[in-house]
Write a protein that holds these residues in place. Structure first.
Motif, PDB file in Angstrom:
ATOM      1  N   LYS A 153       1.948   2.715 -12.942  1.00 13.52           N
ATOM      2  CA  LYS A 153       1.567   3.043 -14.313  1.00 13.52           C
ATOM      3  C   LYS A 153       1.632   4.551 -14.543  1.00 13.52           C
ATOM      4  O   LYS A 153       2.086   5.014 -15.587  1.00 13.52           O
ATOM      5  CB  LYS A 153       0.160   2.516 -14.619  1.00 13.52           C
ATOM      6  N   THR A 169       5.258   5.551 -14.855  1.00 17.87           N
ATOM      7  CA  THR A 169       5.780   5.143 -16.164  1.00 17.87           C
ATOM      8  C   THR A 169       5.329   6.116 -17.249  1.00 17.87           C
ATOM      9  O   THR A 169       6.112   6.527 -18.100  1.00 17.87           O
ATOM     10  CB  THR A 169       5.321   3.715 -16.503  1.00 17.87           C
ATOM     11  N   GLN A 170       4.054   6.513 -17.199  1.00 15.80           N
ATOM     12  CA  GLN A 170       3.532   7.476 -18.180  1.00 15.80           C
ATOM     13  C   GLN A 170       4.243   8.821 -18.054  1.00 15.80           C
ATOM     14  O   GLN A 170       4.604   9.443 -19.057  1.00 15.80           O
ATOM     15  CB  GLN A 170       2.011   7.652 -18.003  1.00 15.80           C
TER      16      GLN A 170
END
Length: 139
Positions: free
Chosen positions: A43, A46-47
């Motif tokens: 995550k 991805t950010q």
């Protein structure tokens, strides 16, 4: 009898076997913790990619604005073209040199005879018949 049932299972003869219940107790807590850590990192990655894409888009937009501004300036100053010195006329070169510090310019009109006495050199005289431009470079 347990040996017989065990032997029958191994031989593939299940007709004589009753209900068998197997209970397996497996501790998966370490594996789940590791998977959750991988998910958190994915995550974050991805950010970070989203942030990089946004920054790239912002820079692309800024570059486009700068490019457009450059094009506008170039169109406004079409007459300002850079050309190699080898393509410049002698008149253009002498006019530019005459603007510089340490350069004196003298013009001799047509049908006039001029005498050039360089500073610091005694006994040296040059006679020039006009029209002429004389540049004396002292630096």
């Amino acid at each position: 009898m347990a040996d017989k049932q065990s032997r029958e299972l191994k031989e593939g003869n299940e007709s004589n076997v009753g209900n068998i219940s197997i209970k397996v107790d497996v501790d998966c807590s370490d594996a789940l913790t590791g998977l959750k850590a991988i998910q958190r990192e994915a995550k974050k990655a991805t950010q970070t990619l989203r942030e990089l894409e946004a920054e790239r888009d912002r820079q692309d937009e800024e570059f486009g604005k700068l490019f457009d501004a450059h094009q506008n300036l170039a169109q406004q100053h079409d007459d300002l073209t850079v050309k190699p010195l080898s393509n410049a006329t002698t008149e253009e070169l002498t006019e530019e040199l005459a603007k510089r510090e340490g350069v004196r310019k003298a013009e001799i009109k047509p049908d006039i005879r001029g005498e050039l006495l360089p500073e610091g050199i005694s006994g040296y005289t040059t006679f020039i018949h006009g029209p002429a431009r004389v540049l004396v470079v002292t630096d």
